[in-house]
Design an enzyme around this catalytic site. Structure first.
Site, PDB file in Angstrom:
ATOM      1  N   ASP A  85       0.359 -40.985  22.903  1.00  0.00           N
ATOM      2  CA  ASP A  85       0.307 -39.923  24.252  1.00  0.00           C
ATOM      3  C   ASP A  85       1.981 -39.842  24.881  1.00  0.00           C
ATOM      4  O   ASP A  85       2.067 -39.487  25.455  1.00  0.00           O
ATOM      5  CB  ASP A  85      -0.637 -40.428  24.987  1.00  0.00           C
ATOM      6  CG  ASP A  85      -2.095 -39.866  24.854  1.00  0.00           C
ATOM      7  OD1 ASP A  85      -2.044 -38.503  24.052  1.00  0.00           O
ATOM      8  OD2 ASP A  85      -3.409 -40.625  25.268  1.00  0.00           O
ATOM      9  N   GLY A  92     -10.170 -32.104  24.109  1.00  0.00           N
ATOM     10  CA  GLY A  92     -10.334 -32.635  23.556  1.00  0.00           C
ATOM     11  C   GLY A  92     -10.704 -33.593  23.050  1.00  0.00           C
ATOM     12  O   GLY A  92     -11.634 -33.721  22.573  1.00  0.00           O
ATOM     13  N   ARG A  99       1.441 -32.861  29.953  1.00  0.00           N
ATOM     14  CA  ARG A  99       2.346 -33.812  29.317  1.00  0.00           C
ATOM     15  C   ARG A  99       3.806 -33.465  29.271  1.00  0.00           C
ATOM     16  O   ARG A  99       4.153 -34.211  29.963  1.00  0.00           O
ATOM     17  CB  ARG A  99       2.025 -35.025  27.976  1.00  0.00           C
ATOM     18  CG  ARG A  99       0.330 -35.504  28.258  1.00  0.00           C
ATOM     19  CD  ARG A  99       0.602 -36.955  27.311  1.00  0.00           C
ATOM     20  NE  ARG A  99      -0.480 -37.145  27.607  1.00  0.00           N
ATOM     21  CZ  ARG A  99      -1.287 -38.346  28.184  1.00  0.00           C
ATOM     22  NH1 ARG A  99      -0.800 -38.408  28.859  1.00  0.00           N
ATOM     23  NH2 ARG A  99      -2.801 -38.387  28.511  1.00  0.00           N
ATOM     24  N   LYS A 104      -7.383 -41.974  31.840  1.00  0.00           N
ATOM     25  CA  LYS A 104      -8.555 -40.475  31.957  1.00  0.00           C
ATOM     26  C   LYS A 104      -9.816 -40.787  30.975  1.00  0.00           C
ATOM     27  O   LYS A 104     -10.420 -40.913  30.170  1.00  0.00           O
ATOM     28  CB  LYS A 104      -7.235 -39.214  31.000  1.00  0.00           C
ATOM     29  CG  LYS A 104      -8.399 -38.215  30.691  1.00  0.00           C
ATOM     30  CD  LYS A 104      -7.089 -36.694  31.022  1.00  0.00           C
ATOM     31  CE  LYS A 104      -6.377 -36.741  29.786  1.00  0.00           C
ATOM     32  NZ  LYS A 104      -6.747 -36.352  28.818  1.00  0.00           N
ATOM     33  N   GLN A 148     -10.256 -40.984  18.887  1.00  0.00           N
ATOM     34  CA  GLN A 148     -11.598 -40.015  19.435  1.00  0.00           C
ATOM     35  C   GLN A 148     -12.350 -39.922  18.046  1.00  0.00           C
ATOM     36  O   GLN A 148     -13.424 -39.566  18.128  1.00  0.00           O
ATOM     37  CB  GLN A 148     -10.744 -38.169  19.569  1.00  0.00           C
ATOM     38  CG  GLN A 148      -9.599 -38.483  20.599  1.00  0.00           C
ATOM     39  CD  GLN A 148      -8.978 -37.421  21.120  1.00  0.00           C
ATOM     40  OE1 GLN A 148      -9.318 -35.757  20.269  1.00  0.00           O
ATOM     41  NE2 GLN A 148      -8.147 -37.192  22.248  1.00  0.00           N
ATOM     42  N   LYS A 190      -1.670 -31.282  18.861  1.00  0.00           N
ATOM     43  CA  LYS A 190      -1.743 -31.730  20.481  1.00  0.00           C
ATOM     44  C   LYS A 190      -2.266 -30.336  21.025  1.00  0.00           C
ATOM     45  O   LYS A 190      -2.320 -29.369  20.336  1.00  0.00           O
ATOM     46  CB  LYS A 190      -0.939 -32.733  21.367  1.00  0.00           C
ATOM     47  CG  LYS A 190      -1.214 -34.192  20.118  1.00  0.00           C
ATOM     48  CD  LYS A 190      -2.327 -35.015  20.499  1.00  0.00           C
ATOM     49  CE  LYS A 190      -2.111 -36.241  20.136  1.00  0.00           C
ATOM     50  NZ  LYS A 190      -3.193 -37.437  20.779  1.00  0.00           N
ATOM     51  N   SER A 236      -6.726 -42.493  14.702  1.00  0.00           N
ATOM     52  CA  SER A 236      -7.560 -41.193  15.918  1.00  0.00           C
ATOM     53  C   SER A 236      -8.706 -41.892  16.232  1.00  0.00           C
ATOM     54  O   SER A 236     -10.091 -42.516  16.203  1.00  0.00           O
ATOM     55  CB  SER A 236      -8.039 -40.697  15.434  1.00  0.00           C
ATOM     56  OG  SER A 236      -8.999 -39.189  16.376  1.00  0.00           O
ATOM     57  N   ARG A 238      -6.756 -26.550  17.974  1.00  0.00           N
ATOM     58  CA  ARG A 238      -7.104 -28.053  17.509  1.00  0.00           C
ATOM     59  C   ARG A 238      -8.040 -28.256  16.121  1.00  0.00           C
ATOM     60  O   ARG A 238      -9.422 -28.515  16.487  1.00  0.00           O
ATOM     61  CB  ARG A 238      -7.069 -28.978  18.739  1.00  0.00           C
ATOM     62  CG  ARG A 238      -6.446 -28.478  19.405  1.00  0.00           C
ATOM     63  CD  ARG A 238      -6.174 -29.488  21.028  1.00  0.00           C
ATOM     64  NE  ARG A 238      -5.774 -31.283  21.128  1.00  0.00           N
ATOM     65  CZ  ARG A 238      -6.059 -32.121  21.564  1.00  0.00           C
ATOM     66  NH1 ARG A 238      -6.470 -31.526  22.817  1.00  0.00           N
ATOM     67  NH2 ARG A 238      -6.112 -32.771  20.804  1.00  0.00           N
ATOM     68  N   ARG A 252     -15.238 -41.643  29.079  1.00  0.00           N
ATOM     69  CA  ARG A 252     -16.403 -42.571  28.185  1.00  0.00           C
ATOM     70  C   ARG A 252     -17.103 -43.224  28.992  1.00  0.00           C
ATOM     71  O   ARG A 252     -18.466 -43.292  28.354  1.00  0.00           O
ATOM     72  CB  ARG A 252     -15.533 -43.668  27.850  1.00  0.00           C
ATOM     73  CG  ARG A 252     -14.691 -43.476  26.141  1.00  0.00           C
ATOM     74  CD  ARG A 252     -13.707 -44.650  25.818  1.00  0.00           C
ATOM     75  NE  ARG A 252     -12.392 -43.776  24.377  1.00  0.00           N
ATOM     76  CZ  ARG A 252     -11.945 -42.687  24.406  1.00  0.00           C
ATOM     77  NH1 ARG A 252     -11.621 -42.282  25.595  1.00  0.00           N
ATOM     78  NH2 ARG A 252     -11.549 -42.442  23.259  1.00  0.00           N
TER      79      ARG A 252
END
Length: 435
Positions: free
Chosen positions: A314, A94, A389, A22, A167, A341, A165, A122, A27
């Site tokens: 994760d 996210g 998840r 994912k 992200q 999350k 992070s 978030r 990306r």
């Protein structure tokens, strides 16, 4: 309501190729969009989150076509994106939202990102604040979505990250590509480096110091379209790795799984717990990958601290499940990031595992889990809480039981793994009765 598959009499067996990664699918789309020429993405993950990214990029002028798991992106270069006609709906994505905040910050137009109820809770200031050190202008709604990005010229920055992070780091890198001068980003702890690897493959100049934490980004690269073959998602494979480890009699093989060293934390954790996993590494010009063979094992407890968390963030719901079957007390700390999350995962992990009778105690930044306690089922009514998840963790936990469980909000699993239940069935003996 979904009826979950319960304990197979002879365990899980067979082989499986899990869907594309994912993180890399997100990306690849974005980097292809700002490159010149055509990018072809193979083994793309067509899950809801990644399709949100695809649609958002189409709305800023990028030509994208998809046939099943093959995607073609006609790049527009760093400065070729155009203003969207309406707000970009990011759904529950996210990763896409945070990365697009960086990508759109240096463009010549304004854009607004919105999301579903979960994504809108978030925290986004962790992205907007470091971007502002580059001259970016973003308007948040009480620190959350909706966010309006006022595109403008950016300056290079030196930024010491306050959270571990990938992200946030990736958002900064994507913005830094558009700046006038180089940027340096210093991480607290090394996080997944898919953005750096992919960008360099497309022609960027991003270097990482020997400390694995200091990243330098040279601005204004001429990125060229590439063919990207996305490896199997280790975060998706993790559910079957866990299942084979905790369901007696199991032995499975997972093919062509991504083995980026910043993502293999679960494999390291499982090895420390006494898990049985064999790795066959394969030749690949991009991300490292391999075949994994997992056999059921008697597990030992584990202690994880903040230094361990980025590589397994994760997979922590699954680490909790592994610990719930281990012969002793496990301690997980330094995982406060779970609170922000898709759900407060510390809370939702504890809620759902307690329904199964697991002895788990919540801590501000983790858990204490006594795997020696026998599971005593409290209810058959389980819930994903809208978190993909958590839903899959519960489905794997059900494989330890003989009593049928019902999972509410099971469709949340489609966010990252639409074929999860079909793939799970491939590992069951043909004689098993399937729900």
């Amino acid at each position: 309501m979904k009826t979950l598959i319960t304990r197979p009499a002879r365990g899980l067996h067979g082989s499986l190729t899990v869907p594309g990664d994912k993180s890399i699918s997100h990306r690849s789309l974005m980097i292809g969009a700002i490159s010149h020429g055509m990018t072809t993405i193979q083994h793309f993950l067509p899950a809801a989150d990644c399709l949100s990214t695809l649609t958002a990029l189409q709305q800023v002028g990028v030509q994208i076509t998809r046939q099943a798991t093959t995607v073609q992106v006609q790049g527009r270069g760093l400065t070729g994106l155009i203003a969207p006609k309406k707000a970009l709906q990011m759904g529950n994505a996210g990763t896409a939202t945070r990365l697009l905040m960086g990508l759109l910050a240096g463009q010549a137009f304004d854009s607004t990102l919105i999301g579903d109820a979960s994504l809108s809770q978030r925290p986004m200031a962790r992205v907007s604040e470091p971007l502002q050190t580059m001259g970016a202008e973003l308007t948040l709604t009480d620190g959350h979505l909706p966010v309006t990005i006022h595109g403008r010229p950016l300056q290079g920055t030196h930024y010491d990250m306050t959270v571990a992070s990938a992200q946030v780091k990736s958002a900064l890198i994507l913005a830094a590509l558009q700046a006038k001068t180089p940027s340096t980003i210093v991480e607290q702890l090394p996080t997944r480096d898919h953005t750096e690897r992919l960008l360099n493959a497309f022609g960027a100049k991003i270097t990482t110091a020997v400390d694995h934490r200091t990243i330098t980004v040279q601005p204004q690269p001429q990125l060229q379209g590439q063919t990207v073959t996305v490896p199997g998602d280790l975060s998706s494979a993790a559910f079957f790795i866990t299942a084979a480890s905790i369901v007696p009699g199991s032995k499975i093989t997972l093919k062509r799984v991504g083995l980026n060293p910043t993502r293999t934390g679960l494999l390291d954790v499982l090895a420390r717990m006494g898990g049985k996993i064999e790795i066959e590494r394969l030749q690949n010009p991009g991300e490292p990958l391999g075949n994994l063979t997992v056999t059921a094992a008697k597990l030992q407890p584990i202690d994880l601290t903040a230094a361990d968390i980025p590589a397994v963030i994760d997979e922590l719901p699954l680490v909790a499940l592994l610990a719930a079957t281990a012969d002793g007390v496990s301690h997980i700390s330094g995982a406060g990031e779970l609170r922000v999350k898709e759900t407060d995962r510390i809370s939702t992990i504890c809620t759902e595992l307690r329904k199964l009778g697991v002895a788990i105690t919540a801590q501000p930044d983790g858990f204490i889990i006594d795997g020696r306690q026998p599971w005593r089922l409290q209810t058959t009514q389980m819930d994903s809480h809208g978190d993909h998840r958590i839903g899959m963790m519960v489905a794997i936990a059900a494989l330890r039981l003989t009593t049928s469980l019902q999972l509410a909000q099971a469709t949340a699993i489609n966010i990252s793994y639409p074929t999860f239940f079909e793939d799970l069935r491939q590992l069951l003996p043909a004689t098993e009765v399937l729900a």
